[in-house]
Design a protein around this motif. Structure first.
Motif, PDB file in Angstrom:
ATOM      1  N   MET A 139      15.910 -52.096 -33.582  1.00  0.00           N
ATOM      2  CA  MET A 139      15.729 -50.686 -33.221  1.00  0.00           C
ATOM      3  C   MET A 139      15.565 -49.824 -34.470  1.00  0.00           C
ATOM      4  N   VAL A 165      12.451 -47.467 -35.385  1.00  0.00           N
ATOM      5  CA  VAL A 165      12.552 -46.010 -35.516  1.00  0.00           C
ATOM      6  C   VAL A 165      12.071 -45.555 -36.901  1.00  0.00           C
ATOM      7  N   LEU A 166      12.393 -46.346 -37.913  1.00  0.00           N
ATOM      8  CA  LEU A 166      11.995 -45.956 -39.273  1.00  0.00           C
ATOM      9  C   LEU A 166      10.480 -45.753 -39.395  1.00  0.00           C
ATOM     10  N   MET A 212       8.576 -44.380 -37.556  1.00  0.00           N
ATOM     11  CA  MET A 212       8.112 -43.062 -37.123  1.00  0.00           C
ATOM     12  C   MET A 212       8.034 -42.100 -38.301  1.00  0.00           C
ATOM     13  N   PHE A 213       8.764 -42.401 -39.346  1.00  0.00           N
ATOM     14  CA  PHE A 213       8.865 -41.428 -40.440  1.00  0.00           C
ATOM     15  C   PHE A 213       8.273 -41.927 -41.750  1.00  0.00           C
ATOM     16  N   TRP A 221       7.282 -43.839 -29.688  1.00  0.00           N
ATOM     17  CA  TRP A 221       7.859 -42.860 -28.774  1.00  0.00           C
ATOM     18  C   TRP A 221       7.902 -43.436 -27.354  1.00  0.00           C
ATOM     19  N   ARG A 235      12.684 -47.705 -23.060  1.00  0.00           N
ATOM     20  CA  ARG A 235      13.991 -48.320 -23.255  1.00  0.00           C
ATOM     21  C   ARG A 235      15.091 -47.434 -22.673  1.00  0.00           C
ATOM     22  N   LEU A 290      14.626 -37.466 -31.013  1.00  0.00           N
ATOM     23  CA  LEU A 290      13.313 -37.734 -31.614  1.00  0.00           C
ATOM     24  C   LEU A 290      12.673 -36.438 -32.115  1.00  0.00           C
ATOM     25  N   GLY A 346      14.056 -35.353 -35.350  1.00  0.00           N
ATOM     26  CA  GLY A 346      13.473 -36.129 -36.441  1.00  0.00           C
ATOM     27  C   GLY A 346      12.085 -35.645 -36.825  1.00  0.00           C
ATOM     28  N   LYS A 347      11.422 -34.995 -35.869  1.00  0.00           N
ATOM     29  CA  LYS A 347      10.033 -34.596 -36.118  1.00  0.00           C
ATOM     30  C   LYS A 347       9.897 -33.118 -36.497  1.00  0.00           C
ATOM     31  N   SER A 366      13.191 -36.377 -42.908  1.00  0.00           N
ATOM     32  CA  SER A 366      13.189 -36.605 -41.468  1.00  0.00           C
ATOM     33  C   SER A 366      14.173 -37.708 -41.092  1.00  0.00           C
ATOM     34  N   ILE A 367      14.254 -38.737 -41.932  1.00  0.00           N
ATOM     35  CA  ILE A 367      15.185 -39.820 -41.635  1.00  0.00           C
ATOM     36  C   ILE A 367      16.616 -39.304 -41.652  1.00  0.00           C
ATOM     37  N   ILE A 408      17.169 -37.505 -38.386  1.00  0.00           N
ATOM     38  CA  ILE A 408      17.310 -38.299 -37.169  1.00  0.00           C
ATOM     39  C   ILE A 408      18.595 -39.118 -37.195  1.00  0.00           C
ATOM     40  N   LEU A 467      20.049 -44.108 -30.348  1.00  0.00           N
ATOM     41  CA  LEU A 467      18.829 -44.886 -30.480  1.00  0.00           C
ATOM     42  C   LEU A 467      19.110 -46.309 -30.921  1.00  0.00           C
TER      43      LEU A 467
END
Lengths: 287, 308, 516
Positions: A108, A112-113, A115-116, A149, A155, B232, B235-236, B288-289, B292, B307
């Motif tokens: 997970m 998720v990482l 995304m950034f 996303w 999930r 989310l 984070g954005k 951002s990390i 989040i 998450l």
């Protein structure tokens, strides 16, 4: 459910009507302009319905035969891409909703990482090129196979399924995979429909990956042909606004391109709405 | 207890136990390794003077030069602040809006009207930013824009919206909400459909009114989804697309409208300055990390949803 | 059992995916080897129509008004004439991105670059061919440069090399100019203004006659200032003052301040649209169509185009207006960019060097220019009363380009614009004549910077230009008072203006030294 209408219902309908007007009007305006003559448009006479009705702009766009090829390609990419994406997302989201699964946490986190932190356009291009996917249909499917996303949302829905359901299925001798297909998927129609729609629309509207990964015109999806029409602010000033016997009216042309490129995908959602019916499926499984 | 027992089991045993699950997740993991982590090696160009022709490996190293450039730029703080404020406003208003719309749609009894609202509200998502900006410009025009006509009809002074700094953020945020409201509602409607209908019936038998069922059944039903989306979104916060801001901003509002992505554009990404752009990307990605991870941590502490 | 069948289905799907992927990989491999084969055969080709044909990869910019078509006649003529076939890639949008990727991946033999700076960046890293190394094989290009020294000064790199082949001809039509509604002026017994004071008076008069009008139309942020500044004897950025032979920065000059004073006045009194910065061309056209603007600052092409777009069949007429003189330093000038930004470049590692050079040199030869401009008699044009006329179905230049590929990117480097002038109105042609004779500010040099200079410039310019535009906008809108001008000037200087100006000056002197 035959409750009497209260003041709330009236207010609610009023608010929603307002939302409808705000969201619908620009579309009506665009349709009206796209079918109007250049004179009335520039005179500001078009605001609700076409004036000097004509379909010249549509004719102009379709005159370019490539638009039909574009439609065909887009349909193929959307069908294939949505199917593949949905499959992999469902298969991935389900195990990741099992918090006790080995490696669940690191996987997970790894997901998720991304995304950034990402490698960016050029390194991704080089990977796609290295895999030999350039200029093939798979370049439209694989690089964007999973949207993080969507995966996380899926999930989350799987997490919300009552544990008792799965545990009773285990007692009945179903394996994890059996539970996914026999129990989880049937009661997850709504999220599957939504995520499927997200994928489909994403592929439909996508122009960046075809632009980066496709070279041959016969593989181009619709958006590649129409994007430039919508983006270009230099239609005039580029020579003359007349092409053959059609006067290219810039706003009409842009709106026609928008209508042509969105109408088919707009029709998908109403058909999916039957999967959003409240509570029926879960209740039946439980019952 | 159970947790401890699991921990004591050897990894191999656990892998054996979860083998089917692992098999299912395998394509997903492969995808991330190949298409996300593969290209991630390319991040080294943030520390290089990347030249497309020479390639990633043969371009010379420059260390933290690009990061220094960015942080020492006169625009660094304003740009960071503008991005954050704009992103935060978008979160503040953009996050609850679809939830509210979903709840309102949920209360509609008339099935056709419900579907109609659903379908219509998602239309704006399909209008590209250029057109949205064009429509905004038209409606907000101080000459003949519908909004200013209304303002002057009500007896107030016309407002030259697009050249007034103080209006920029509201304009941007409302255009974002308008564009994506219906679209973001879809997922909440999906969440609403998973709520067991028997709960509503039971509540009704108990004499609960509409507010109570909404508060006690509907809200908890969509809370997990809303919470994950909130995490989310947090984070954005810094990720604001370049296009619409660029299209809506006139030079007169630069002091509010210059954000990270427009800065990158101004510095000339089209000229192939990928190293600089990658460095700035990496910088915002790191922030951002932190966002989040904090949001995720807070959520886990408060109600156990997280998450990972 | 059942579970197993599900697994096997899933596995089957992925096996298929992998297999198909593998197939497509193979396909792309074979196709690339094919092209390299054809590459080796090319070196032997010399000239004449009968030799085995060579295929060149070419990447071109296309425009939605004339999207690339494989069956364009112009490429057929080249194939027959030179024995060269083209495999053209024409990215439908975001050309720069596509080109950058081509450099990261498979560079085509010939490509259109977006500007000189881009060519020089790739050139200095070794990706592009330096044409000066091959002048022996480019006799026509050499001759062209000798005949056009001004062009030569605008195509060099910082170290005096040449990675960029200029287009010549089409730039004529992309001139900015002032236009006015001569019919409205005549009707109201007004004369076209020749100075900004007269312009103010005329605009006031028109505003009185048409109260809901904004007599002077400018639009699209501050882009209009480029042309307006020329009339005030200054420039919207750094420029060289040829008379004094020195570099100056327009936006801090007094003449520039004078211009802002006028614009602020016009804004205050509603003589320019209040939302001119947010306006795009559509709204600009609408203003003209609705008789709400009477003087316009835009491309000269609007003289012919706007009446067609807005479908006004009455007396509506836009005519050329001599640029009004502003302030004491003012001159009746329009700003002119000179050459088109886009140029042609060749990959340094092209396997078909001789063929490529043959093609580009042909495009500069009299014969090539002729072919590129007209196409072929009996197919694209015919003779009529001793003049050449394009086929009747090509009702205008845009249709000609769209149908035949003539005068599109990749298919020409030089065209003779005289060939197309009969397609424009007399009014337009007269305007072109006037603008070229005394109504144009001296052409500004197109400079090439070293990598180090470029780096400083991007950083400094990003800050300076943002501050400049923001403040200029505020001055015009009256959000900042012009009495704080000196403060604005010193603020800009603090941002490193001197350094920027020195780089420009150095680059200019350097370019001059190469030309000697």
């Amino acid at each position: 459910m035959n409750r009497k209408a209260t003041w709330f219902d009236y207010v609610n309908v009023l608010i929603l009507m307002l939302v409808v007007v705000i969201c619908l009007y620009p579309f009506i305006y665009m349709i009206a302009v796209s079918m109007s003559g250049g004179g009335p448009i520039s005179q500001g006479k078009v605001w609700l319905y076409p004036v000097d009705f004509n379909l010249d702009m549509y004719r102009y766009v379709f005159e370019d035969g490539r638009i039909l090829t574009g439609y065909k390609n887009t349909l193929i990419y959307v069908a294939l891409g949505t199917a593949c994406s949905l499959l992999v997302t469902v298969l991935g989201a389900y195990p990741l909703s099992k918090k006790q699964m080995v490696f669940q946490k690191p996987i997970m986190l790894m997901i998720v990482l991304t995304m950034f932190i990402n490698g960016g356009m050029i390194p991704t291009f080089l990977v796609v090129r290295g895999l030999g996917l350039l200029d093939s249909i798979w370049a439209m499917v694989l690089p964007g196979l999973i949207s993080t996303w969507n995966l996380i949302i899926m999930r989350t829905f799987f997490l919300g399924i009552p544990k008792e359901l799965e545990e009773s299925a285990k007692v009945d001798g179903l394996s994890d995979i059996g539970i996914l297909f026999k129990i989880v998927l049937p009661i997850s129609q709504a999220v599957i429909a939504s995520v499927g729609l997200f994928y489909a629309v994403g592929i439909w509207n996508g122009f960046m990956s075809p632009l980066l990964y496709l070279r041959s015109e016969e593989l181009y999806p619709l958006q590649l042909f129409l994007r430039n029409i919508v983006l270009s602010s230099e239609m005039t000033g580029s020579g003359a606004p007349v092409s053959g016997n059609i006067v290219v009216v810039e706003p009409a042309m842009k709106y026609a391109a928008i209508i042509i490129s969105t109408l088919p995908i707009l029709c998908v959602y109403p058909f999916l709405q039957k999967y959003f019916v409240k509570g029926v499926t879960l209740g039946s499984v439980k019952g | 207890m159970r947790h401890e027992i699991l921990n004591k089991k050897s990894w191999i045993a656990r892998v054996r136990q979860d083998r089917y699950l692992l098999l299912l997740v395998l394509p997903c993991v492969l995808y991330y390794l190949i298409f996300k982590y593969g290209p991630m090696l390319g991040i080294v160009i943030a520390f290089k003077d990347y030249n497309l022709h020479r390639g990633i490996w043969d371009s010379p190293w420059v260390g933290f030069k690009w990061f220094n450039h960015f942080m020492n730029s006169r625009d660094f703080w304003p740009v960071l602040k503008n991005t954050f404020v704009l992103g935060f406003m978008k979160l503040l208003f953009g996050f609850p809006a679809p939830i509210i719309l979903a709840l309102l749609i949920n209360e509609v009894r008339h099935a056709f009207f419900r579907r109609f609202v659903q379908t219509v509200s998602y239309l704006p998502h399909f209008i590209s930013n250029v057109i949205v900006a064009g429509i905004m410009t038209m409606f907000l025009s101080p000459r003949n824009g519908i909004i200013n006509e209304l303002i002057s009809f009500l007896g107030f002074d016309r407002i030259n919206f697009l050249v007034e700094e103080s209006w920029f953020r509201s304009i941007y945020v409302s255009s974002e909400i308008w564009q994506h409201l219906g679209w973001s509602t879809i997922i909440y409607l999906a969440a609403l459909s998973t709520i067991d209908i028997q709960q509503y019936e039971a509540a009704r038998l108990d004499g609960a009114n509409r507010w109570q069922t909404t508060w006690n059944i509907t809200m908890p039903g969509i809370a997990p989804t809303a919470l994950i989306i909130l995490i989310l979104d947090i984070g954005k916060v810094l990720e604001i697309g370049f296009e619409k801001v660029y299209l809506l901003a006139t030079p007169a509002v630069y002091s509010k409208a210059d954000i990270i992505s427009t800065y990158v554009y101004r510095v000339g990404l089209s000229e192939g300055k990928y190293s600089y752009a990658t460095a700035i990307d990496l910088f915002t990605g790191m922030i951002s990390i932190i966002f989040i991870i904090s949001a995720n941590w807070a959520s886990r502490r408060i109600n156990g949803n997280s998450l990972w | 059992m059942r579970n197993k069948s599900v697994i096997s289905k899933v596995l089957l799907v992925f096996a298929m995916v992998l297999a198909i992927t593998a197939c497509s990989t193979q396909k792309s491999n074979t196709s690339s080897s094919e092209t390299s084969n054809s590459g080796t055969s090319s070196t032997s080709s010399t000239k004449s129509e009968n030799n085995p044909k060579v295929t060149l990869d070419m990447m071109v910019f296309q425009h939605p008004s004339w999207p690339y078509k494989e069956d364009w006649a112009i490429y057929k003529y080249y194939e027959e004439k030179l024995g060269i076939k083209f495999k053209v890639t024409a990215p439908p949008s975001d050309y720069d991105t596509a080109l950058n990727l081509a450099f990261a991946g498979d560079t085509p033999d010939i490509m259109i670059v977006s500007n000189l700076a881009q060519a020089n960046t790739y050139g200095s890293s070794g990706a592009l061919l330096n044409f000066f190394d091959h002048l022996d094989k480019l006799p026509n290009y050499s001759k062209f440069l000798e005949d056009h020294p001004k062009v030569k000064s605008a195509i060099l790199s910082a170290d005096g090399k040449n990675y960029y082949l200029p287009h010549y001809g089409l730039e004529q039509t992309s001139r900015r100019s002032w236009t006015y509604r001569d019919d409205i002026f005549k009707k109201n017994n007004l004369k076209a203004p020749t100075t900004w004071d007269e312009m103010y008076k005329a605009a006031k008069e028109l505003k009185k006659l048409y109260p809901d009008s904004y007599p002077i139309a400018i639009y699209d942020n501050l882009t209009g200032l480029t042309n307006i500044a020329a009339g005030f004897g200054t420039w919207y950025g750094p420029y060289v003052d040829y008379e004094k032979d020195e570099w100056r920065y327009g936006p801090t000059e007094d003449s520039f301040k004078e211009m802002l004073r006028y614009l602020n006045l016009f804004y205050k009194e509603g003589l320019i649209p209040p939302d001119f910065m947010a306006m795009k061309r559509d709204q600009f056209n609408d203003l003209l169509a609705q008789d709400k603007a009477f003087i316009a600052n835009d491309y000269i092409g609007v003289i012919d185009e706007v009446p067609v777009i807005i479908q006004r069949t009455d007396d509506f007429s836009l005519d050329y207006m001599t640029p009004p003189i502003g302030g004491n330093n003012g001159k009746p000038y329009n700003a002119y960019d000179g050459l088109l930004n886009r140029g042609m470049a060749v990959a340094a590692d092209t396997k078909n060097l001789d063929t490529v050079l043959k093609y580009v040199d042909f495009l500069y030869s009299p014969e090539g220019i002729e072919l590129a401009t007209y196409g072929r008699e009996g197919e694209t044009y015919y003779q009529k009363d001793g003049a050449r006329r394009f086929n009747d179905e090509y009702v205008n230049f845009a249709t000609l380009r769209k149908s035949t590929g003539i005068a599109t990117y990749g298919s020409h480097l030089v065209v003779d614009m005289k060939a197309y002038s009969y397609m424009s109105s007399d009014k337009f042609n007269k305007a072109m004549e006037k603008i070229q004779n005394g109504n144009e500010a001296p052409l500004q040099p197109r400079l090439a910077y070293t990598d180090a200079e470029n780096e400083t410039l991007t950083m400094k310019n990003a800050e300076i230009n943002k501050y400049r535009d923001e403040q200029i906008a505020k001055f015009i809108l009256g959000q900042r008072d012009l009495s704080t001008w000196d403060q604005y000037v010193s603020e800009i200087q603090k941002l490193g203006l001197d350094e920027v100006m020195k780089i420009n000056e150095d680059a200019y002197r350097r370019a001059q030294s190469f030309l000697k």
